[in-house]
Design an enzyme around this catalytic site. Structure first.
Site, PDB file in Angstrom:
ATOM      1  N   ARG A 124       0.839  -1.199   0.000  1.00 31.19           N
ATOM      2  CA  ARG A 124       0.000   0.000   0.000  1.00 31.19           C
ATOM      3  C   ARG A 124       0.870   1.244   0.000  1.00 31.19           C
ATOM      4  O   ARG A 124       0.997   1.938   0.995  1.00 31.19           O
ATOM      5  CB  ARG A 124      -0.904  -0.053   1.194  1.00 31.19           C
ATOM      6  CG  ARG A 124      -1.703  -1.310   1.111  1.00 31.19           C
ATOM      7  CD  ARG A 124      -2.841  -1.278   1.959  1.00 31.19           C
ATOM      8  NE  ARG A 124      -3.983  -1.694   1.190  1.00 31.19           N
ATOM      9  CZ  ARG A 124      -5.134  -1.941   1.730  1.00 31.19           C
ATOM     10  NH1 ARG A 124      -5.314  -1.785   2.997  1.00 31.19           N
ATOM     11  NH2 ARG A 124      -6.132  -2.319   0.971  1.00 31.19           N
ATOM     12  N   GLN A 129      -1.160   2.584  -6.129  1.00 32.75           N
ATOM     13  CA  GLN A 129      -2.620   2.787  -6.055  1.00 32.75           C
ATOM     14  C   GLN A 129      -3.330   2.370  -7.341  1.00 32.75           C
ATOM     15  O   GLN A 129      -4.409   1.791  -7.298  1.00 32.75           O
ATOM     16  CB  GLN A 129      -2.930   4.237  -5.717  1.00 32.75           C
ATOM     17  CG  GLN A 129      -2.870   4.455  -4.214  1.00 32.75           C
ATOM     18  CD  GLN A 129      -3.132   5.878  -3.798  1.00 32.75           C
ATOM     19  OE1 GLN A 129      -3.365   6.744  -4.638  1.00 32.75           O
ATOM     20  NE2 GLN A 129      -3.060   6.149  -2.514  1.00 32.75           N
ATOM     21  N   ASP A 132      -3.943  -1.385  -7.431  1.00 36.71           N
ATOM     22  CA  ASP A 132      -4.462  -1.983  -6.202  1.00 36.71           C
ATOM     23  C   ASP A 132      -5.850  -2.592  -6.441  1.00 36.71           C
ATOM     24  O   ASP A 132      -6.888  -1.931  -6.324  1.00 36.71           O
ATOM     25  CB  ASP A 132      -4.522  -0.905  -5.111  1.00 36.71           C
ATOM     26  CG  ASP A 132      -4.817  -1.505  -3.749  1.00 36.71           C
ATOM     27  OD1 ASP A 132      -5.505  -2.534  -3.694  1.00 36.71           O
ATOM     28  OD2 ASP A 132      -4.360  -0.946  -2.750  1.00 36.71           O
ATOM     29  N   SER A 135      -8.476  -2.658  -3.567  1.00 40.05           N
ATOM     30  CA  SER A 135      -9.236  -1.410  -3.393  1.00 40.05           C
ATOM     31  C   SER A 135     -10.312  -1.259  -4.469  1.00 40.05           C
ATOM     32  O   SER A 135     -11.451  -0.908  -4.153  1.00 40.05           O
ATOM     33  CB  SER A 135      -8.301  -0.194  -3.453  1.00 40.05           C
ATOM     34  OG  SER A 135      -7.460  -0.187  -2.343  1.00 40.05           O
ATOM     35  N   TYR A 231      -2.798  -1.461   6.975  1.00 36.35           N
ATOM     36  CA  TYR A 231      -3.728  -2.463   7.508  1.00 36.35           C
ATOM     37  C   TYR A 231      -3.779  -2.408   9.028  1.00 36.35           C
ATOM     38  O   TYR A 231      -2.750  -2.222   9.685  1.00 36.35           O
ATOM     39  CB  TYR A 231      -3.279  -3.870   7.109  1.00 36.35           C
ATOM     40  CG  TYR A 231      -3.440  -4.170   5.643  1.00 36.35           C
ATOM     41  CD1 TYR A 231      -4.696  -4.415   5.098  1.00 36.35           C
ATOM     42  CD2 TYR A 231      -2.340  -4.214   4.801  1.00 36.35           C
ATOM     43  CE1 TYR A 231      -4.851  -4.699   3.756  1.00 36.35           C
ATOM     44  CE2 TYR A 231      -2.480  -4.498   3.457  1.00 36.35           C
ATOM     45  CZ  TYR A 231      -3.738  -4.744   2.940  1.00 36.35           C
ATOM     46  OH  TYR A 231      -3.885  -5.025   1.614  1.00 36.35           O
TER      47      TYR A 231
HETATM   48  P1  NAD Z   1      -9.158  -4.011   5.269  1.00 36.45           P
HETATM   49  O1  NAD Z   1     -10.079  -4.593   4.263  1.00 36.45           O
HETATM   50  O2  NAD Z   1      -7.986  -4.796   5.698  1.00 36.45           O
HETATM   51  O3  NAD Z   1     -10.013  -3.687   6.585  1.00 36.45           O
HETATM   52  C1  NAD Z   1     -11.197  -2.939   6.534  1.00 36.45           C
HETATM   53  C2  NAD Z   1     -11.276  -2.057   7.764  1.00 36.45           C
HETATM   54  O4  NAD Z   1     -11.517  -2.850   8.913  1.00 36.45           O
HETATM   55  C3  NAD Z   1      -9.990  -1.276   8.038  1.00 36.45           C
HETATM   56  O5  NAD Z   1     -10.286   0.110   8.003  1.00 36.45           O
HETATM   57  C4  NAD Z   1      -9.589  -1.747   9.437  1.00 36.45           C
HETATM   58  O6  NAD Z   1      -9.007  -0.719  10.218  1.00 36.45           O
HETATM   59  C5  NAD Z   1     -10.933  -2.164  10.000  1.00 36.45           C
HETATM   60  N1  NAD Z   1     -10.905  -3.014  11.202  1.00 36.45           N
HETATM   61  C6  NAD Z   1     -10.054  -4.006  11.557  1.00 36.45           C
HETATM   62  N2  NAD Z   1     -10.374  -4.491  12.779  1.00 36.45           N
HETATM   63  C7  NAD Z   1     -11.462  -3.799  13.207  1.00 36.45           C
HETATM   64  C8  NAD Z   1     -12.261  -3.824  14.382  1.00 36.45           C
HETATM   65  N3  NAD Z   1     -12.020  -4.618  15.408  1.00 36.45           N
HETATM   66  N4  NAD Z   1     -13.303  -2.958  14.442  1.00 36.45           N
HETATM   67  C9  NAD Z   1     -13.591  -2.096  13.453  1.00 36.45           C
HETATM   68  N5  NAD Z   1     -12.856  -2.016  12.323  1.00 36.45           N
HETATM   69  C10 NAD Z   1     -11.810  -2.857  12.206  1.00 36.45           C
HETATM   70  O7  NAD Z   1      -8.631  -2.579   4.834  1.00 36.45           O
HETATM   71  P2  NAD Z   1      -8.818  -1.803   3.471  1.00 36.45           P
HETATM   72  O8  NAD Z   1     -10.184  -1.328   3.366  1.00 36.45           O
HETATM   73  O9  NAD Z   1      -8.322  -2.641   2.344  1.00 36.45           O
HETATM   74  O10 NAD Z   1      -7.820  -0.553   3.622  1.00 36.45           O
HETATM   75  C11 NAD Z   1      -7.579   0.116   4.815  1.00 36.45           C
HETATM   76  C12 NAD Z   1      -6.880   1.450   4.480  1.00 36.45           C
HETATM   77  O11 NAD Z   1      -5.647   1.260   3.782  1.00 36.45           O
HETATM   78  C13 NAD Z   1      -7.682   2.349   3.583  1.00 36.45           C
HETATM   79  O12 NAD Z   1      -8.589   3.117   4.265  1.00 36.45           O
HETATM   80  C14 NAD Z   1      -6.634   3.207   2.911  1.00 36.45           C
HETATM   81  O13 NAD Z   1      -6.391   4.383   3.666  1.00 36.45           O
HETATM   82  C15 NAD Z   1      -5.404   2.382   2.954  1.00 36.45           C
HETATM   83  N6  NAD Z   1      -5.062   1.974   1.589  1.00 36.45           N
HETATM   84  C16 NAD Z   1      -3.963   2.529   1.020  1.00 36.45           C
HETATM   85  C17 NAD Z   1      -3.620   2.156  -0.275  1.00 36.45           C
HETATM   86  C18 NAD Z   1      -2.418   2.747  -0.958  1.00 36.45           C
HETATM   87  O14 NAD Z   1      -1.883   3.715  -0.477  1.00 36.45           O
HETATM   88  N7  NAD Z   1      -1.956   2.154  -2.062  1.00 36.45           N
HETATM   89  C19 NAD Z   1      -4.369   1.222  -0.970  1.00 36.45           C
HETATM   90  C20 NAD Z   1      -5.490   0.664  -0.338  1.00 36.45           C
HETATM   91  C21 NAD Z   1      -5.823   1.062   0.953  1.00 36.45           C
END
Ligand code: NAD
Length: 380
Positions: A124, A129, A132, A135, A231
């Site tokens: 990430r 991006q 990805d 996403s 993550y």
């Molecule tokens: P994910 O699918 O791994 O998790 C989904 C959400 O669940 C996350 O926000 C996590 O914090 C939350 N979570 C975990 N345990 C929890 C709990 N006990 N209670 C409530 N929530 C909980 O994550 P995702 O959606 O794939 O991505 C998370 C973040 O990563 C995004 O918001 C983004 O900011 C970042 N991201 C960055 C890039 C990049 O820079 N290339 C790409 C994708 C995502």
């Protein structure tokens, strides 16, 4: 000239495809030859004619030569073994390969010397991006989960003032404010709901508030949840217990719960227990997007809707595939972005020390590079 093969997806319920006429054109312009299995795009709204018009070369299902000669296979999910065994050593398999604890894939990669890139493992970083795929697909899942919930709910989403009286807006609780969760928030807001979000990463509070939703405060205990590489890390059983105590009140007033909370490579945290479901009103709806990872809600099952004391529990594991046109279009672009920097005049030269490639390369010519992912089922 690099030969790229686009197969028909064979996994049950899979409607996406790994290339579109637009990306075939783009890959052609890089000098690659694209072989497309006949009917590969049919379920996503792309017919054979549109691929051949864009410069793709169609091949029959029975034609194993296309597999034998391919330098690269772009897939959504892992193709069937009977086709994979035709791939030549040193060719690349690229897709959502579901490597966690996948011993069949592990053994196949050693034996066949096929190199594999798993899009789930793309780091990430900003530069990654555009490739990805987690996403691009999670965004679709978040959007569709709210439409599913609205469709199943026994009441309106928006507040309405009618001659017959005022209708209060639906209350939607989103668990997990990552990519899917934030898209669920935006979609539910567009439909006029009141939205509340629980997440353990501190950055999420500001993001959900900027979308007009309310952040559910975290338990006030010593343990502070942490994250690595974007993550969330797993929280303790004690933290989860306290978090569930806070969520119980919100859920007892909710019409809809959208579950998206995940921890990379681990079982999803259980955020809704049976006793919390007991307090939800009959007619309310829970959509569990984390169901394939064990679920955020007890009693949800993949691809099933269960009615428990009037509460509809929807196990929604394949939502991106239910919007196959856009899911495929975005996924196919992710693949093109991943590969473009490594193709020059039709010749592909994958740089294995590139940060993105290094992050997602599972195996190289028979050598497994990510034993940890295969073995313990995670990277944390
Ligand atoms: P994910 O699918 O791994 O998790 C989904 C959400 O669940 C996350 O926000 C996590 O914090 C939350 N979570 C975990 N345990 C929890 C709990 N006990 N209670 C409530 N929530 C909980 O994550 P995702 O959606 O794939 O991505 C998370 C973040 O990563 C995004 O918001 C983004 O900011 C970042 N991201 C960055 C890039 C990049 O820079 N290339 C790409 C994708 C995502």
């Amino acid at each position: 000239m690099t030969k790229i093969l686009i197969p028909c997806e064979t996994s049950l319920g899979e409607r996406r495809v790994s290339a579109t006429p637009e990306t075939v054109k783009k890959l052609n312009s890089l000098g690659c030859e694209i072989y497309i299995e006949k009917s590969a795009g049919e379920l996503s709204g792309f017919n054979d004619f549109s691929y051949s018009e864009s410069g793709g070369i169609l091949f029959d299902k029975e034609d194993q030569n296309a597999w034998k000669e391919a330098d690269l296979v772009f897939c959504v999910q892992c193709p069937e073994e009977k086709n994979l065994t035709n791939l030549k050593p040193g060719s690349f398999l690229v897709g959502l390969l579901n490597p966690y604890g996948n011993s069949d894939l592990h053994n196949f990669l050693i034996k066949s010397k096929v190199s594999a890139m798993s899009l789930e493992l793309i780091p990430r970083i900003s530069r990654a991006q555009s490739c990805d795929a987690l996403s691009s697909q999670a965004n679709i899942a978040g959007y569709k989960s709210v439409l599913l919930a609205a469709n199943e709910l026994d009441s309106y989403f928006p507040m309405l003032m009618t001659a017959a009286g005022t209708v209060q807006p639906a209350k939607v609780v989103v668990l997990g404010g990552g990519v899917a969760g934030l898209q669920a928030v935006a979609t539910a807001k567009r439909l006029g709901a009141l939205v509340f979000v629980s997440d353990i990463r501190p950055a999420v509070k500001e993001q959900v508030e900027s979308l007009g939703a309310k952040f559910i405060e975290l338990p006030e205990i010593e343990e502070k949840p942490s994250e690595s590489g974007g993550y969330a890390k797993e929280v303790s059983a004690k933290f989860l217990e306290e978090q569930r105590a806070i969520l119980t009140r919100h859920l007892s007033e909710a019409d809809v719960a959208i579950c998206t909370a995940q921890v990379l490579g681990k079982k999803a945290p259980i955020l809704i227990k049976e006793e919390m479901l007991d307090k939800m009103r009959p007619g309310s709806v829970v959509v569990d997007l984390a169901v394939a990872q064990g679920g955020n809600c007890q009693n949800t099952e993949p691809n099933k809707t269960i009615i428990r004391n009037g509460v509809k529990l929807i196990g929604a594991s394949e939502l991106p595939s239910s919007v196959p046109f856009h899911a495929s279009s975005l996924y196919a672009k992710n693949l093109v972005s991943l590969i473009t920097p490594f193709v020059k005049d039709g010749i592909m030269e994958i740089k294995k020390d590139d940060e993105i490639i290094f992050g997602c390369l599972l195996s190289d010519n028979g050598a497994i590079l990510q034993e940890k992912v295969f073995a313990k089922g995670g990277t944390n």
